[in-house]
Design a protein around this motif. Sequence first.
Motif, PDB file in Angstrom:
ATOM      1  N   PRO A 181      25.383  12.455 -15.493  1.00  0.00           N
ATOM      2  CA  PRO A 181      24.741  13.398 -14.555  1.00  0.00           C
ATOM      3  C   PRO A 181      25.021  14.826 -14.876  1.00  0.00           C
ATOM      4  CG  PRO A 181      26.362  11.725 -13.418  1.00  0.00           C
ATOM      5  CD  PRO A 181      26.532  11.685 -14.804  1.00  0.00           C
ATOM      6  N   SER A 182      26.192  15.147 -15.266  1.00  0.00           N
ATOM      7  CA  SER A 182      26.308  16.653 -15.694  1.00  0.00           C
ATOM      8  C   SER A 182      25.670  17.242 -16.898  1.00  0.00           C
ATOM      9  CB  SER A 182      27.706  17.224 -15.634  1.00  0.00           C
ATOM     10  OG  SER A 182      28.288  16.335 -16.781  1.00  0.00           O
ATOM     11  N   SER A 183      25.013  16.314 -17.642  1.00  0.00           N
ATOM     12  CA  SER A 183      24.189  16.906 -18.718  1.00  0.00           C
ATOM     13  C   SER A 183      22.943  16.847 -18.356  1.00  0.00           C
ATOM     14  CB  SER A 183      24.306  15.855 -19.860  1.00  0.00           C
ATOM     15  OG  SER A 183      23.902  14.697 -19.766  1.00  0.00           O
ATOM     16  N   CYS A 184      22.396  16.492 -17.072  1.00  0.00           N
ATOM     17  CA  CYS A 184      21.039  16.577 -16.916  1.00  0.00           C
ATOM     18  C   CYS A 184      20.671  17.431 -15.531  1.00  0.00           C
ATOM     19  CB  CYS A 184      20.537  15.333 -16.196  1.00  0.00           C
ATOM     20  SG  CYS A 184      20.789  13.933 -17.546  1.00  0.00           S
ATOM     21  N   THR A 185      19.368  18.244 -15.602  1.00  0.00           N
ATOM     22  CA  THR A 185      19.210  19.353 -14.507  1.00  0.00           C
ATOM     23  C   THR A 185      17.772  18.931 -13.954  1.00  0.00           C
ATOM     24  OG1 THR A 185      18.202  20.770 -16.263  1.00  0.00           O
ATOM     25  CG2 THR A 185      20.125  21.145 -15.716  1.00  0.00           C
ATOM     26  N   LEU A 186      17.601  19.318 -12.559  1.00  0.00           N
ATOM     27  CA  LEU A 186      16.472  18.676 -11.914  1.00  0.00           C
ATOM     28  C   LEU A 186      16.066  20.036 -11.386  1.00  0.00           C
ATOM     29  CD1 LEU A 186      17.810  15.694 -10.090  1.00  0.00           C
ATOM     30  CD2 LEU A 186      16.736  15.963 -11.858  1.00  0.00           C
ATOM     31  N   SER A 187      14.772  19.941 -10.751  1.00  0.00           N
ATOM     32  CA  SER A 187      14.249  21.100  -9.891  1.00  0.00           C
ATOM     33  C   SER A 187      14.023  20.419  -8.567  1.00  0.00           C
ATOM     34  CB  SER A 187      12.988  21.605 -10.462  1.00  0.00           C
ATOM     35  OG  SER A 187      11.874  20.804  -9.849  1.00  0.00           O
ATOM     36  N   GLN A 241      21.271  14.261 -21.226  1.00  0.00           N
ATOM     37  CA  GLN A 241      20.494  15.411 -21.791  1.00  0.00           C
ATOM     38  C   GLN A 241      18.908  15.409 -21.398  1.00  0.00           C
ATOM     39  OE1 GLN A 241      22.012  17.806 -23.145  1.00  0.00           O
ATOM     40  NE2 GLN A 241      23.913  16.761 -24.095  1.00  0.00           N
ATOM     41  N   THR A 242      18.671  14.849 -20.240  1.00  0.00           N
ATOM     42  CA  THR A 242      17.404  14.992 -19.766  1.00  0.00           C
ATOM     43  C   THR A 242      17.054  16.144 -18.572  1.00  0.00           C
ATOM     44  OG1 THR A 242      17.002  12.805 -20.444  1.00  0.00           O
ATOM     45  CG2 THR A 242      15.589  13.514 -18.533  1.00  0.00           C
ATOM     46  N   HIS A 243      16.158  16.874 -18.541  1.00  0.00           N
ATOM     47  CA  HIS A 243      15.813  17.845 -17.790  1.00  0.00           C
ATOM     48  C   HIS A 243      14.307  17.634 -17.192  1.00  0.00           C
ATOM     49  CE1 HIS A 243      19.559  19.697 -19.358  1.00  0.00           C
ATOM     50  NE2 HIS A 243      18.887  19.340 -20.639  1.00  0.00           N
ATOM     51  N   LEU A 244      14.239  17.947 -15.789  1.00  0.00           N
ATOM     52  CA  LEU A 244      13.189  17.825 -15.040  1.00  0.00           C
ATOM     53  C   LEU A 244      12.918  19.097 -14.405  1.00  0.00           C
ATOM     54  CD1 LEU A 244      14.461  14.669 -14.999  1.00  0.00           C
ATOM     55  CD2 LEU A 244      12.254  14.088 -13.811  1.00  0.00           C
ATOM     56  N   ARG A 245      11.706  19.817 -14.684  1.00  0.00           N
ATOM     57  CA  ARG A 245      11.442  21.148 -14.008  1.00  0.00           C
ATOM     58  C   ARG A 245       9.998  21.225 -13.380  1.00  0.00           C
ATOM     59  NH1 ARG A 245      12.885  24.216 -19.329  1.00  0.00           N
ATOM     60  NH2 ARG A 245      15.056  23.872 -19.552  1.00  0.00           N
ATOM     61  N   GLY A 246       9.835  21.949 -12.366  1.00  0.00           N
ATOM     62  CA  GLY A 246       8.774  21.949 -11.720  1.00  0.00           C
ATOM     63  C   GLY A 246       8.518  20.989 -10.604  1.00  0.00           C
ATOM     64  N   ASN A 247       7.210  20.476 -10.485  1.00  0.00           N
ATOM     65  CA  ASN A 247       6.831  19.443  -9.657  1.00  0.00           C
ATOM     66  C   ASN A 247       6.749  18.159 -10.621  1.00  0.00           C
ATOM     67  OD1 ASN A 247       6.496  20.955  -7.117  1.00  0.00           O
ATOM     68  ND2 ASN A 247       4.728  21.837  -8.396  1.00  0.00           N
ATOM     69  N   CYS A 248       7.688  17.328 -10.483  1.00  0.00           N
ATOM     70  CA  CYS A 248       7.595  15.851 -11.196  1.00  0.00           C
ATOM     71  C   CYS A 248       7.569  14.732 -10.208  1.00  0.00           C
ATOM     72  CB  CYS A 248       8.775  15.560 -12.073  1.00  0.00           C
ATOM     73  SG  CYS A 248       8.814  17.085 -13.416  1.00  0.00           S
ATOM     74  N   GLN A 249       7.043  13.666 -10.338  1.00  0.00           N
ATOM     75  CA  GLN A 249       6.925  12.678  -9.503  1.00  0.00           C
ATOM     76  C   GLN A 249       6.905  11.413 -10.390  1.00  0.00           C
ATOM     77  OE1 GLN A 249       3.697  11.779  -6.812  1.00  0.00           O
ATOM     78  NE2 GLN A 249       3.371  13.981  -6.744  1.00  0.00           N
ATOM     79  N   ILE A 250       8.257  10.829  -9.997  1.00  0.00           N
ATOM     80  CA  ILE A 250       8.613   9.512 -11.090  1.00  0.00           C
ATOM     81  C   ILE A 250       8.396   8.333 -10.274  1.00  0.00           C
ATOM     82  CG2 ILE A 250      10.238   8.738 -12.877  1.00  0.00           C
ATOM     83  CD1 ILE A 250       9.302  11.705 -13.448  1.00  0.00           C
ATOM     84  N   ALA A 251       7.667   7.472 -10.836  1.00  0.00           N
ATOM     85  CA  ALA A 251       7.912   6.072  -9.840  1.00  0.00           C
ATOM     86  C   ALA A 251       8.901   5.224 -10.444  1.00  0.00           C
ATOM     87  CB  ALA A 251       6.472   5.547 -10.391  1.00  0.00           C
ATOM     88  N   ASP A 252       8.887   4.176  -9.671  1.00  0.00           N
ATOM     89  CA  ASP A 252       9.909   3.146  -9.821  1.00  0.00           C
ATOM     90  C   ASP A 252      10.180   2.598 -11.113  1.00  0.00           C
ATOM     91  OD1 ASP A 252      10.071   3.437  -7.203  1.00  0.00           O
ATOM     92  OD2 ASP A 252       9.409   1.239  -6.657  1.00  0.00           O
ATOM     93  N   ARG A 253      11.329   2.314 -11.440  1.00  0.00           N
ATOM     94  CA  ARG A 253      11.848   1.603 -12.668  1.00  0.00           C
ATOM     95  C   ARG A 253      11.647   2.183 -14.074  1.00  0.00           C
ATOM     96  NH1 ARG A 253       9.548  -1.621  -9.567  1.00  0.00           N
ATOM     97  NH2 ARG A 253       7.717  -1.855 -10.812  1.00  0.00           N
ATOM     98  N   CYS A 254      11.150   3.579 -13.804  1.00  0.00           N
ATOM     99  CA  CYS A 254      11.191   4.393 -15.255  1.00  0.00           C
ATOM    100  C   CYS A 254      12.379   4.513 -15.879  1.00  0.00           C
ATOM    101  CB  CYS A 254      10.578   5.949 -14.809  1.00  0.00           C
ATOM    102  SG  CYS A 254       8.862   5.689 -14.632  1.00  0.00           S
TER     103      CYS A 254
END
Length: 447
Positions: free
Chosen positions: A254-260, A274-287
């Motif tokens: 968790p601590s290596s990832c950032t979200l908006s 090491q995964t980062h999500l910015r702005g408006n992201c919509q992620i559906a099930d099981r990705c």
Amino acid sequence: MLAVAILAAGKGTRMKSALPKVLQPLSGISLLERVLANCNQLEPQRRLVIVGHQATRVENALSHIHGLEFVLQDPQNGTGHAIQQIIPTLHDFQGELLVLNGDVPLLRSRTIERLVQAHRSNNSGVTFLTTRLSNPMGYGRVFANKQGFVEAIVEDKDCTEEQRTNTLTNSGIYCFDWKQLASVLPKLSTNNSQKEIYLTDTISLLKVAMHIEVNDPGEVLGINDRSQMAKCEEVLQQRLREHWMKEGVTFIDPSSCTLSENCIFGKDIVIEPQTHLRGNCQIADRCRIGPGTLLEDAELGTDVRIIYSVINGAKVGNNVVIGPYAHLRPKAVLQNNCRIGNFVEIKQSYVGEGSKVSHLSYIGDAELGKKVNVGAGTITANFDGTRKHLTVVGDYTKTGANSVLVAPIVLGSRVTVGAGSTLTKNVPDGSLALGRAKQLIKKGWSV
Ligand code: UD1
Ligand code: CA
């Protein structure tokens, strides 16, 4: 009646920035916008923002928010001086004035609600939020008795060595009885080490002053410098991740990832390190996203798998596999079951169901049908130096390795393009297209 005043006139000297402190972003949203959003739920009758340093810039940054009243403080002689400036604006106002420091962005709405409710029920001149900090340096120290009645707030710079050991700190969030406050504001002086008019000096003049201790010090962290800013970002990120973990998202590290704030997740999603999500992201099930992936304003269908890639402003269907090292740019639309492989860039293009762009390609301003197979190194040459042109590729068409499709061009369906071809003319359905120099063989060249 409730009015809110936000202190946003200070320069923020300790940030050492050309941008006013209250406009500094935290996870993409300015401190001031965050403070405003925190008090929305209370539906205050009036919302005042006190501006001073780079006032126009601060006002412009909030121009999308309606119903704000800007009050100018010039020069900026301290927090008490700032509140003195709103006396004319609120001359006929009766009720409570909630004062929020523009540099305390992580306050929860329910904590502000609790403060206002407590203030109304104990009928005091002021009720304000405090917290205990193991390192209270820089904060005003609060001197109170066990019943919660406060005698005084002494600023860090004005404390004696003994006073400085007090760990009960002022968070800069107050609910005042406006009439009482307005009557003591003119009595404030600049008799302190910073030669400023302190709002905190009203505390000992009001009947009576009470405090409520906030249990989570993270809520009332103030930002004076970039180190505190980083601390707040950490708190904010932790909150976002905790929220989504409760909603069914797995974070491997968790601590290596950032979200908006504006990310929405379905269920059973795995976010790799090491995964980062910015702005408006919509992620559906099981990705399953990451490791090493950056998503910005991306929409993903169900069961999408992405590794080491950058996705910006793209829409991806269900069951799509992307990466490693793919780059989807704005207005890339991928239908279900596509495959986008390594070193592939896709910009403003539609990729039909089940199509594959597996290796080393640039697809820009293109429309690919379904089950198209784009061979390794295929490039859409979309730019003539002045304008961009469209490439259209029909269903089931295959391009050979190292093809260049010079746009504008239309390839029909079930077309085969020979490897190494540079095509400049349209190709009808079902044809083989070759556009390369014939191979020459000179026997005995080197004997
Ligand atoms: C202030 C409090 C301190 C508290 C701390 C909490 C005072 C005197 N001290 O200290 O007790 O522990 O916040 O974070 O209030 N501002 C103006 N006009 C001015 C000066 C400041 O609008 O003339 C604004 C700033 O933009 C900022 C806020 O007021 O948003 C607080 O100012 P700052 O200088 O950061 O106060 P602190 O030293 O942190
Ligand atoms: Ca501060």
